[in-house]
Design an enzyme around this catalytic site. Sequence first.
Site, PDB file in Angstrom:
ATOM      1  N   ASN A 158     -18.614 -10.853 -16.135  1.00 32.75           N
ATOM      2  CA  ASN A 158     -18.381  -9.578 -15.447  1.00 32.75           C
ATOM      3  C   ASN A 158     -18.405  -8.363 -16.376  1.00 32.75           C
ATOM      4  O   ASN A 158     -17.959  -7.278 -16.000  1.00 32.75           O
ATOM      5  CB  ASN A 158     -17.055  -9.632 -14.677  1.00 32.75           C
ATOM      6  CG  ASN A 158     -15.875  -9.853 -15.619  1.00 32.75           C
ATOM      7  OD1 ASN A 158     -16.066 -10.097 -16.814  1.00 32.75           O
ATOM      8  ND2 ASN A 158     -14.665  -9.752 -15.096  1.00 32.75           N
ATOM      9  N   ASP A 195      -1.913 -30.215 -27.306  1.00 30.32           N
ATOM     10  CA  ASP A 195      -1.581 -29.443 -28.500  1.00 30.32           C
ATOM     11  C   ASP A 195      -0.348 -30.028 -29.218  1.00 30.32           C
ATOM     12  O   ASP A 195       0.611 -30.441 -28.563  1.00 30.32           O
ATOM     13  CB  ASP A 195      -1.287 -28.005 -28.040  1.00 30.32           C
ATOM     14  CG  ASP A 195      -1.255 -26.997 -29.158  1.00 30.32           C
ATOM     15  OD1 ASP A 195      -2.250 -26.890 -29.893  1.00 30.32           O
ATOM     16  OD2 ASP A 195      -0.231 -26.287 -29.296  1.00 30.32           O
ATOM     17  N   ASP A 209     -16.788  -7.425 -19.099  1.00 25.71           N
ATOM     18  CA  ASP A 209     -15.617  -6.778 -19.717  1.00 25.71           C
ATOM     19  C   ASP A 209     -15.478  -7.140 -21.205  1.00 25.71           C
ATOM     20  O   ASP A 209     -14.474  -6.810 -21.839  1.00 25.71           O
ATOM     21  CB  ASP A 209     -14.331  -7.110 -18.946  1.00 25.71           C
ATOM     22  CG  ASP A 209     -14.015  -8.604 -18.949  1.00 25.71           C
ATOM     23  OD1 ASP A 209     -14.803  -9.393 -19.524  1.00 25.71           O
ATOM     24  OD2 ASP A 209     -12.978  -8.995 -18.379  1.00 25.71           O
ATOM     25  N   ASP A 267     -15.352 -15.878 -19.689  1.00 23.00           N
ATOM     26  CA  ASP A 267     -14.551 -16.268 -18.528  1.00 23.00           C
ATOM     27  C   ASP A 267     -15.103 -17.541 -17.888  1.00 23.00           C
ATOM     28  O   ASP A 267     -16.150 -18.045 -18.297  1.00 23.00           O
ATOM     29  CB  ASP A 267     -14.499 -15.112 -17.513  1.00 23.00           C
ATOM     30  CG  ASP A 267     -15.879 -14.513 -17.279  1.00 23.00           C
ATOM     31  OD1 ASP A 267     -16.787 -15.272 -16.904  1.00 23.00           O
ATOM     32  OD2 ASP A 267     -16.054 -13.290 -17.515  1.00 23.00           O
ATOM     33  N   GLU A 291     -11.463 -43.206 -15.629  1.00 21.49           N
ATOM     34  CA  GLU A 291     -10.216 -42.875 -16.291  1.00 21.49           C
ATOM     35  C   GLU A 291     -10.084 -41.390 -16.630  1.00 21.49           C
ATOM     36  O   GLU A 291     -11.038 -40.765 -17.082  1.00 21.49           O
ATOM     37  CB  GLU A 291     -10.201 -43.641 -17.608  1.00 21.49           C
ATOM     38  CG  GLU A 291      -8.970 -44.415 -17.838  1.00 21.49           C
ATOM     39  CD  GLU A 291      -9.128 -45.318 -19.044  1.00 21.49           C
ATOM     40  OE1 GLU A 291      -8.101 -45.728 -19.566  1.00 21.49           O
ATOM     41  OE2 GLU A 291     -10.269 -45.607 -19.466  1.00 21.49           O
ATOM     42  N   ASP A 343     -19.586 -14.209 -20.791  1.00 18.44           N
ATOM     43  CA  ASP A 343     -18.850 -13.195 -20.023  1.00 18.44           C
ATOM     44  C   ASP A 343     -19.638 -12.871 -18.753  1.00 18.44           C
ATOM     45  O   ASP A 343     -20.748 -12.366 -18.822  1.00 18.44           O
ATOM     46  CB  ASP A 343     -18.692 -11.946 -20.906  1.00 18.44           C
ATOM     47  CG  ASP A 343     -18.098 -10.763 -20.155  1.00 18.44           C
ATOM     48  OD1 ASP A 343     -17.513 -10.977 -19.075  1.00 18.44           O
ATOM     49  OD2 ASP A 343     -18.226  -9.632 -20.669  1.00 18.44           O
TER      50      ASP A 343
HETATM   51  C1  NOJ Z   1      -2.886 -25.898 -32.565  1.00 19.41           C
HETATM   52  C2  NOJ Z   1      -3.918 -24.999 -31.982  1.00 19.41           C
HETATM   53  O1  NOJ Z   1      -5.193 -25.556 -32.197  1.00 19.41           O
HETATM   54  C3  NOJ Z   1      -3.753 -23.656 -32.649  1.00 19.41           C
HETATM   55  O2  NOJ Z   1      -4.806 -22.790 -32.326  1.00 19.41           O
HETATM   56  C4  NOJ Z   1      -2.414 -23.096 -32.263  1.00 19.41           C
HETATM   57  O3  NOJ Z   1      -2.203 -21.886 -32.950  1.00 19.41           O
HETATM   58  C5  NOJ Z   1      -1.287 -24.072 -32.585  1.00 19.41           C
HETATM   59  N1  NOJ Z   1      -1.576 -25.424 -32.217  1.00 19.41           N
HETATM   60  C6  NOJ Z   1      -0.013 -23.672 -31.867  1.00 19.41           C
HETATM   61  O4  NOJ Z   1      -0.121 -23.922 -30.503  1.00 19.41           O
HETATM   62 CA    CA Z   2     -15.306 -11.430 -18.503  1.00 17.36          CA
END
Ligand code: NOJ
Ligand code: CA
Length: 540
Positions: free
Chosen positions: A23, A203, A25, A29, A267, A21
């Site tokens: 700053n 994801d 808070d 970040d 790549e 962190d």
């Molecule tokens: C997988 C992510 O690692 C997890 O943290 C998230 O809750 C789910 N996908 C949904 O995006």
């Molecule tokens: Ca911060």
Amino acid sequence: MALKWWQSAVFYQIYPRSWADSNGDGIGDLDGITAHLDYLNGGPDSLGIDAIWLNPINPSPLKDWGYDVSDYCGVHPDYGDLAAFDRLVSEAHRRGIRVLVDLVPNHTSDQHPWFIESRSSKTNPKRDWYIWVPGTRDKLPNNWLSTFGGPAWKFDERTEAWYLHIFLAEQPDLNYRNPEVVEAMHDVLRFWLGRGADGFRIDVVAGLIKDAQLRDNPIRTASDPDIPWYAQGSQDPLYSTDRPEVHDIIRGFRRVSDSYDSRARDERVLLGETWPRSQEHLADYLRPDELHLGFNFRFLLARYDAGRFRAAIEQTEKSFGANAWPTWTLSNHDFMRHISRYSRDGDGEARARVAAVMIMALRGTPFVYYGEEIGMREVKVPGDRKRDPVGRDGCRTPMQWSDSRNGGFSGAAETWLPCGDFKSINVAKQMNDPHSMLSLYRRLIRLRKESTALTEGSYRSFDGGPGDCLVFHRETESQHLHATESQHLIVALNFAATPRKIDTPAGKILLSTTIERAGESAGAPLKLGANEAVILDVGR
Ligand code: NOJ
Ligand code: CA
């Protein structure tokens, strides 16, 4: 064989909210990350990693801590802004560290302008960007379940229709059967690649496209002993994930990312959060025109048992063949930290050291989850400090840099999640202690870099060792190399809490979890202490 950068790299996963962190808070970040890059690479005491993956940094209502994106092309103000991202990328690149960002293409936040439009009326041009089924409140469109519990459908009164959400109701699934959605997501890739990102962790990649007829998923009958029930669910997600068409979507992402490759920058990389229906399908996602890398979750799910790990490795080696490249991971932001998992019925610290040798010595790309390199434990978060809707806070607590206020993570009065036991476990304390977990990780990463056998050598199981030891060869093929470069290593991991002997040839110990043994000439057979892991050079 010349490896690609992402094949010889060691990756490090940063949970931006919890790493540093800048700053005060109480929230980590981007500037905090930039300020701590020397810890990762570029200095004599650095860990030596080559790439970082940042969990989502986009604007988000944070219902699922950033996995509910409301603007794909921005930075959440908690973490900084695009200028802070640019600073991070250029400082990382200066140190030889590549930067992967998290791409969350399967769903948006319900606060994303696309969804706000989509739900506004049946005739809105973005209506078909999400998966809507007209109906009545008393009849679900099908039996699909949300990964987070309950039905995967929510009824929307305004237009009298259900929308699909495989995760929270605040995370509506996008419709990848609509080419406009595909194109919009390509633009997101272009945005970050254009800013210098070296690639994406993607994801829910296997679930991007659903059955066109939205057929019911079958109830699961067989159960895989290596996967706990909570990771399997009561249904086999036959029609909601791992659909054949998903590979076309991935190929499209790959074409976009390939178009940014240049000789100067190497790549760009697509790394999938790959949860196929069956582990046998994992390699399908890693074909040459699909993902470069995909997570293999076997180690996250396996209990501490040499046989389980051996089975996972053998299955991977067998199904991957020559085209797919393995990855190895012990922990991430969705699971209890492995050191704590292993502590339930044994010496977690000693076992985590063995596991570290394992992932760094296997053939493939290892991933380190922030804090595992100092042995950070899962933190018991009290009820009134819990933040995650499904209980994953304990592995997401602030990085433990020192024994000062908030473990050196933040100067705030209170941090967003409570800190773990930073008085006893922290970077500063371990930095100059040769016996520390941090020193072990540093030595392992250094050895990996120096050893062609560990990076590009072949893998072969060592036959005849005791059942509670995991032993394998890593070998460079001498006919392709100068004799001086060829190397034959035997990696011997004792999962037992008592000593073992392994019938190896004599050799030289390059590294051991018992650090005093480094450099030792070990006669045959190799003697291993309780929970000891050794990398032995047996020459040719
Ligand atoms: C997988 C992510 O690692 C997890 O943290 C998230 O809750 C789910 N996908 C949904 O995006
Ligand atoms: Ca911060």
